[in-house]
Each structure stands twice: as structure tokens, then as C-alpha cells.
Design an enzyme around this catalytic site. Structure first.
Site, PDB file in Angstrom:
ATOM      1  N   GLY A  38      40.794  53.821  77.378  1.00  0.00           N
ATOM      2  CA  GLY A  38      40.898  53.914  76.144  1.00  0.00           C
ATOM      3  C   GLY A  38      41.804  55.090  75.901  1.00  0.00           C
ATOM      4  N   GLN A  39      42.340  55.860  77.012  1.00  0.00           N
ATOM      5  CA  GLN A  39      43.323  57.049  76.717  1.00  0.00           C
ATOM      6  C   GLN A  39      44.496  56.379  75.902  1.00  0.00           C
ATOM      7  OE1 GLN A  39      44.371  59.429  80.065  1.00  0.00           O
ATOM      8  NE2 GLN A  39      45.290  60.836  78.764  1.00  0.00           N
TER       9      GLN A  39
ATOM     10  N   HIS B  90      42.589  65.732  76.597  1.00  0.00           N
ATOM     11  CA  HIS B  90      41.743  66.411  75.585  1.00  0.00           C
ATOM     12  C   HIS B  90      40.318  65.840  75.630  1.00  0.00           C
ATOM     13  CE1 HIS B  90      43.649  62.567  74.724  1.00  0.00           C
ATOM     14  NE2 HIS B  90      42.601  62.194  74.105  1.00  0.00           N
ATOM     15  N   LEU B  91      39.565  66.938  75.207  1.00  0.00           N
ATOM     16  CA  LEU B  91      38.188  66.782  75.270  1.00  0.00           C
ATOM     17  C   LEU B  91      37.704  66.232  73.801  1.00  0.00           C
ATOM     18  CD1 LEU B  91      35.643  66.842  76.863  1.00  0.00           C
ATOM     19  CD2 LEU B  91      35.551  69.350  76.227  1.00  0.00           C
ATOM     20  N   HIS B  92      37.065  65.214  73.607  1.00  0.00           N
ATOM     21  CA  HIS B  92      36.568  64.841  72.393  1.00  0.00           C
ATOM     22  C   HIS B  92      35.202  65.442  72.374  1.00  0.00           C
ATOM     23  CE1 HIS B  92      39.397  61.196  71.457  1.00  0.00           C
ATOM     24  NE2 HIS B  92      39.400  61.366  72.804  1.00  0.00           N
TER      25      HIS B  92
ATOM     26  N   ASN C 137      38.667  60.409  78.026  1.00  0.00           N
ATOM     27  CA  ASN C 137      39.175  59.094  78.456  1.00  0.00           C
ATOM     28  C   ASN C 137      40.418  59.418  79.377  1.00  0.00           C
ATOM     29  OD1 ASN C 137      37.461  57.672  76.592  1.00  0.00           O
ATOM     30  ND2 ASN C 137      38.806  58.164  74.989  1.00  0.00           N
TER      31      ASN C 137
ATOM     32  N   ASP D 193      40.104  65.297  64.531  1.00  0.00           N
ATOM     33  CA  ASP D 193      40.860  63.968  64.990  1.00  0.00           C
ATOM     34  C   ASP D 193      41.353  63.268  63.734  1.00  0.00           C
ATOM     35  OD1 ASP D 193      40.649  61.944  67.504  1.00  0.00           O
ATOM     36  OD2 ASP D 193      41.118  61.066  65.838  1.00  0.00           O
ATOM     37  N   ILE D 194      42.358  62.783  63.874  1.00  0.00           N
ATOM     38  CA  ILE D 194      43.040  62.039  62.532  1.00  0.00           C
ATOM     39  C   ILE D 194      42.219  60.803  62.102  1.00  0.00           C
ATOM     40  CG2 ILE D 194      44.872  60.648  63.731  1.00  0.00           C
ATOM     41  CD1 ILE D 194      46.794  61.703  61.543  1.00  0.00           C
TER      42      ILE D 194
HETATM   43  P1  5GP Z   1      42.485  59.071  73.548  1.00  0.00           P
HETATM   44  O1  5GP Z   1      42.137  57.728  72.932  1.00  0.00           O
HETATM   45  O2  5GP Z   1      43.593  59.331  74.198  1.00  0.00           O
HETATM   46  O3  5GP Z   1      41.300  59.697  74.341  1.00  0.00           O
HETATM   47  O4  5GP Z   1      42.209  59.693  72.181  1.00  0.00           O
HETATM   48  C1  5GP Z   1      43.449  60.308  71.396  1.00  0.00           C
HETATM   49  C2  5GP Z   1      42.965  60.611  69.989  1.00  0.00           C
HETATM   50  O5  5GP Z   1      43.894  61.337  69.254  1.00  0.00           O
HETATM   51  C3  5GP Z   1      42.391  59.604  68.962  1.00  0.00           C
HETATM   52  O6  5GP Z   1      40.998  59.725  68.774  1.00  0.00           O
HETATM   53  C4  5GP Z   1      43.465  59.636  67.838  1.00  0.00           C
HETATM   54  O7  5GP Z   1      42.616  59.393  66.670  1.00  0.00           O
HETATM   55  C5  5GP Z   1      43.895  61.102  67.793  1.00  0.00           C
HETATM   56  N1  5GP Z   1      45.137  61.294  67.466  1.00  0.00           N
HETATM   57  C6  5GP Z   1      46.227  60.664  67.657  1.00  0.00           C
HETATM   58  N2  5GP Z   1      47.404  61.006  66.977  1.00  0.00           N
HETATM   59  C7  5GP Z   1      46.954  62.129  66.213  1.00  0.00           C
HETATM   60  C8  5GP Z   1      47.538  63.044  65.658  1.00  0.00           C
HETATM   61  O8  5GP Z   1      48.709  63.027  65.211  1.00  0.00           O
HETATM   62  N3  5GP Z   1      46.759  64.148  65.004  1.00  0.00           N
HETATM   63  C9  5GP Z   1      45.433  64.020  65.286  1.00  0.00           C
HETATM   64  N4  5GP Z   1      44.739  65.125  64.661  1.00  0.00           N
HETATM   65  N5  5GP Z   1      44.899  63.194  66.066  1.00  0.00           N
HETATM   66  C10 5GP Z   1      45.513  62.303  66.557  1.00  0.00           C
END
Ligand code: 5GP
Ligand code: ZN
Length: 112
Positions: A91-92, A98-100, A85, A29-30
């Protein structure tokens, strides 16, 4: 504009890839929320769990199996948290399932 995770899958945007196979890719994750924060993403674009079809159940199960393999490889023996999420109130932010995989610190419950 195309989905950001589809661009990562196609290598149009760089990422730190941890693991990959025919069905899924795992990358860091970035904006990590823990010392280990990896996203495990199906190569098929499905916007959210709400949008998945019954035929996708093996694919979604595959994400969890990949999480287990990564956790084993990284030696996350004291625990890890797996989170999906679903929808904006959960919080999506990226609408490609995607699975964190989070680890390396203690997590509280209930989640925020
Ligand atoms: P969500 O909030 O949709 O469950 O999670 C999205 C996740 O994607 C966030 O934790 C965010 O930091 C990560 N993310 C968003 N854009 C990028 C990207 O360009 N590269 C990477 N590696 N992670 C990203
Ligand atoms: Zn996508």
C-alpha cells in the site's frame, strides 16, 4: 517531478506540521485514517525501507523516537499504531520513507 514529501519539507507545499528537527519532520496526513494520523518523514529522500542503507539505521530509529515524543505530547496513553508500508502490495503510495502514527480509535489485527 520532485517527490511530494520533499516539497512539503521545503515548504513548497503547505502541511500542518506537528514537529520538526534537523533530521525529520512530522505533519498531519491529508486523508486521516484515524482521529490522530501523523506522518513522520526523514528530511533525507530515501524511497522506501527496501532502499535504505545500513548507514540510515540511526535516521530510521530517529523516526520512531519522534513518534514516541509526539505520542507523549498528545497524551496517547491508551495506545497507538506505527506503520511503514513498503512497496506497492503493502500500500505504499508515496516513495519517500514515512512512519504513520495512528491513534484515537481501536485498530483491528490482522491489518487489511
Ligand atoms: P503510503 O500509502 O505511501 O504509506 O502513505 C502515504 C500517505 O501520504 C497517505 O496516507 C496519504 O493520505 C498521505 N499524503 C499524500 N499526499 C499528501 C500531501 O500532499 N499532504 C499530506 N499531508 N499527506 C499526504
Ligand atoms: Zn522525497
Amino acid at each position: 517531478m520532485e517527490c511530494i514529501f520533499c516539497k512539503i519539507i521545503k515548504r513548497e507545499i503547505p502541511s500542518e506540521i506537528v514537529k520538526e528537527d534537523d533530521l525529520a519532520i512530522a505533519f498531519k496526513d491529508i486523508n486521516p485514517q484515524a482521529p490522530v494520523h501523523i506522518l513522520i518523514v526523514p528530511k533525507k529522500h530515501i524511497a522506501s525501507i527496501s532502499e535504505m542503507k545500513e548507514e540510515d539505521e540511526n535516521l530510521i530509529g530517529h523516526l520512531f523516537n519522534m513518534a514516541r515524543e509526539i505520542a507523549q505530547e498528545l497524551g496517547l496513553s491508551s495506545g497507538y499504531r506505527l506503520v511503514i508500508n513498503n512497496g506497492k502490495d503493502a500500500g505504499q503510495e508515496v516513495f519517500h520513507i514515512h512512519l504513520h502514527l495512528l491513534s484515537g480509535r481501536k485498530f483491528s489485527w490482522p491489518p487489511g
